[in-house]
Design a protein around this motif. Sequence first.
Motif, mmCIF file in Angstrom:
data_model
loop_
_atom_site.group_PDB
_atom_site.id
_atom_site.type_symbol
_atom_site.label_atom_id
_atom_site.label_comp_id
_atom_site.label_asym_id
_atom_site.label_seq_id
_atom_site.Cartn_x
_atom_site.Cartn_y
_atom_site.Cartn_z
ATOM 1 N N ARG A 287 15.547 -6.492 21.745
ATOM 2 C CA ARG A 287 16.818 -5.945 22.334
ATOM 3 C C ARG A 287 16.430 -4.638 23.317
ATOM 4 N N SER A 288 15.529 -4.602 23.986
ATOM 5 C CA SER A 288 15.198 -3.529 24.850
ATOM 6 C C SER A 288 14.748 -3.969 26.162
ATOM 7 N N SER A 289 15.295 -3.460 27.209
ATOM 8 C CA SER A 289 15.007 -3.851 28.580
ATOM 9 C C SER A 289 13.635 -3.026 28.668
ATOM 10 N N LEU A 290 13.307 -1.917 28.275
ATOM 11 C CA LEU A 290 12.195 -1.037 28.560
ATOM 12 C C LEU A 290 10.967 -1.655 27.852
ATOM 13 N N SER A 360 28.873 1.596 34.255
ATOM 14 C CA SER A 360 27.382 0.866 34.074
ATOM 15 C C SER A 360 26.290 1.587 34.959
ATOM 16 N N LEU A 361 26.834 2.319 36.084
ATOM 17 C CA LEU A 361 25.724 3.202 36.965
ATOM 18 C C LEU A 361 25.382 4.117 35.925
ATOM 19 N N SER A 362 26.100 4.794 34.980
ATOM 20 C CA SER A 362 25.817 5.861 33.955
ATOM 21 C C SER A 362 25.228 5.493 32.880
ATOM 22 N N ALA A 363 24.949 4.054 32.783
ATOM 23 C CA ALA A 363 24.384 3.687 31.511
ATOM 24 C C ALA A 363 22.890 4.240 31.388
ATOM 25 N N VAL A 364 22.412 4.300 30.112
ATOM 26 C CA VAL A 364 21.098 4.895 30.032
ATOM 27 C C VAL A 364 20.487 3.967 29.000
ATOM 28 N N SER A 365 19.023 3.798 28.746
ATOM 29 C CA SER A 365 18.383 2.956 28.107
ATOM 30 C C SER A 365 18.310 3.618 26.611
ATOM 31 N N LEU A 366 19.331 3.009 25.705
ATOM 32 C CA LEU A 366 19.600 3.710 24.501
ATOM 33 C C LEU A 366 19.483 2.611 23.649
ATOM 34 N N PRO A 367 19.760 2.738 22.185
ATOM 35 C CA PRO A 367 20.115 1.529 21.175
ATOM 36 C C PRO A 367 21.444 1.088 21.610
ATOM 37 N N GLY A 368 21.554 -0.017 21.397
ATOM 38 C CA GLY A 368 22.756 -0.869 21.764
ATOM 39 C C GLY A 368 23.968 -0.288 21.315
ATOM 40 N N GLU A 369 24.016 -0.021 19.988
ATOM 41 C CA GLU A 369 25.108 0.505 19.293
ATOM 42 C C GLU A 369 25.567 1.991 20.091
ATOM 43 N N ILE A 370 24.789 2.697 20.414
ATOM 44 C CA ILE A 370 24.921 3.886 21.299
ATOM 45 C C ILE A 370 25.680 3.629 22.247
ATOM 46 N N SER A 371 25.026 2.904 23.302
ATOM 47 C CA SER A 371 25.451 2.532 24.680
ATOM 48 C C SER A 371 26.965 1.584 24.297
ATOM 49 N N PHE A 372 27.038 0.849 23.332
ATOM 50 C CA PHE A 372 28.196 0.438 23.255
ATOM 51 C C PHE A 372 29.443 1.153 23.067
ATOM 52 N N VAL A 373 29.332 2.199 22.594
ATOM 53 C CA VAL A 373 30.319 3.650 22.443
ATOM 54 C C VAL A 373 30.398 4.097 23.913
ATOM 55 N N SER A 374 29.195 4.590 24.331
ATOM 56 C CA SER A 374 29.448 5.537 25.675
ATOM 57 C C SER A 374 29.896 4.597 26.898
ATOM 58 N N SER A 375 29.531 3.421 26.873
ATOM 59 C CA SER A 375 29.915 2.630 28.078
ATOM 60 C C SER A 375 31.371 2.055 27.950
ATOM 61 N N ILE A 376 31.793 1.497 26.633
ATOM 62 C CA ILE A 376 33.126 0.802 26.576
ATOM 63 C C ILE A 376 34.363 1.580 26.337
ATOM 64 N N THR A 405 20.587 -8.099 26.623
ATOM 65 C CA THR A 405 19.227 -7.828 26.842
ATOM 66 C C THR A 405 18.538 -9.073 27.426
ATOM 67 N N LEU A 406 18.853 -10.113 26.888
ATOM 68 C CA LEU A 406 18.362 -11.286 27.444
ATOM 69 C C LEU A 406 18.891 -11.414 28.973
ATOM 70 N N GLY A 407 20.116 -11.187 29.324
ATOM 71 C CA GLY A 407 20.760 -11.502 30.620
ATOM 72 C C GLY A 407 20.077 -10.268 31.541
ATOM 73 N N ASN A 408 19.869 -9.183 31.073
ATOM 74 C CA ASN A 408 19.699 -7.995 31.667
ATOM 75 C C ASN A 408 18.166 -8.251 32.425
#
Length: 427
Positions: A287-290, A360-376, A405-408
């Motif tokens: 679950r990580s693009s990095l 989405s431009l401001s998204a960062v590579s973080l655990p999905g649950e954290i970016s879930f909050v910060s982006s949505i 992650t698969l789609g990204n």
Amino acid sequence: MSVNAETASAEPVRGPRAWWVLLALIVGLVGGIVATKSGDGIREPLIQVTSIVGELWLNALKMTVIPLIVALLITGIARTADAARGGRIATVSIAYFLVIFLASAVLGAFFTPVLTGIFPLPPNAADAMQAGLASIGTSAASAAVPSAEDFVRNVVPSNVIAAASNGDVLPLVLFTLVFALAVTRIRDQHRKTLVGFFEGISDALLVVIGWVLAIAPIGVLALAFGLGATAGGGAFAALGYYILLVSGIGVIVTLASYPVAVVAGGLKFGDFSRAVIAPQSVAISTRSSLASLPAMLASARILNIREEVVDVTLPMAVALFRATGPAMNLAVLFYIAEWMGLEPNLPHAIAAVFVAVLMSLSAVSLPGEISFVSSIAPIGIALGIPLAPLALLIAVEMVPDIIRTLGNVTMDVAVTAAVDRRTASRK
């Protein structure tokens, strides 16, 4: 921000253990259902206690959203502008990112309601979930979507501080966008000082979110107990519907990667399909693009993409590009609207697309649950949709996050091929 810098900034932030949060959700729902059958003498005191605990945790999650919007947008725009200065390959890459972000957001905003219209949430599940929200202090009645006229009138803020205080996200985002663009035009010394200041703020706020999410099992257990006590078994059906709906939107974006690779990248369908199997496998397992970057680099070279493009576009994609983000984030919110019986109008849908692209431009590579909050969360506030359901949906985000992650990863390789073809034709 470089991939190395990004990794360093994300390192101190830890998301909740996904399995523990999911277990807390199940235990809370089952506990609430069992308590209901035990009579009001047990049920009501437990609901009172859990509702207080759940609301405190939810408020802790929400308190970071407004300052985080400002900090992430400013650093995200600055990061994108810096990347675009890196030459033609970087500029073309950014252009592709923006076009796909927009297409992804439009897909999420306008196709999700079509899907929910064809395959609606079962009425008994929707009614049960609406009743369950009352146990955590949120109701559909309190979440009325403002009229289109009022919405348009308030787009440009007369007082940005008041807009932030009132939670008016769209005016705040518009001001922050203008300010961020202005920051990219000032002297380098001042620009670096300002961007560094807001990077520090965003890093600190993301650490705070990590702390709040570290106790997510407690908060989710409390919220789920109240939901289970009022919604009963309908909650399980509604959450299963959510996983299928949001994952389905992510699958559509993933499938769109293939025509991008074939039409824009000039690759053969079979060659591309075989080359991306390795990074897709890593994406599903981590679950990580990095973590998938080494496999993506190998697949790009198998496809004979030029080294100078691979070395620029793929690291940029990992740092800046989340193709599934706008579509799946908007799918989450339109699911909540369906759950609560809300009908966002066209101006709200357009505003949601705008905010989704920017976040989405401001998204960062973080655990999905954290970016879930910060982006949505910022998009939800812009739409006038309460954030309480997000605190429960985060418990089942593990499955949609695999699709994200698969789609990204698949789209990253496809766009790299498209940039290669585009820049090669202009040499």
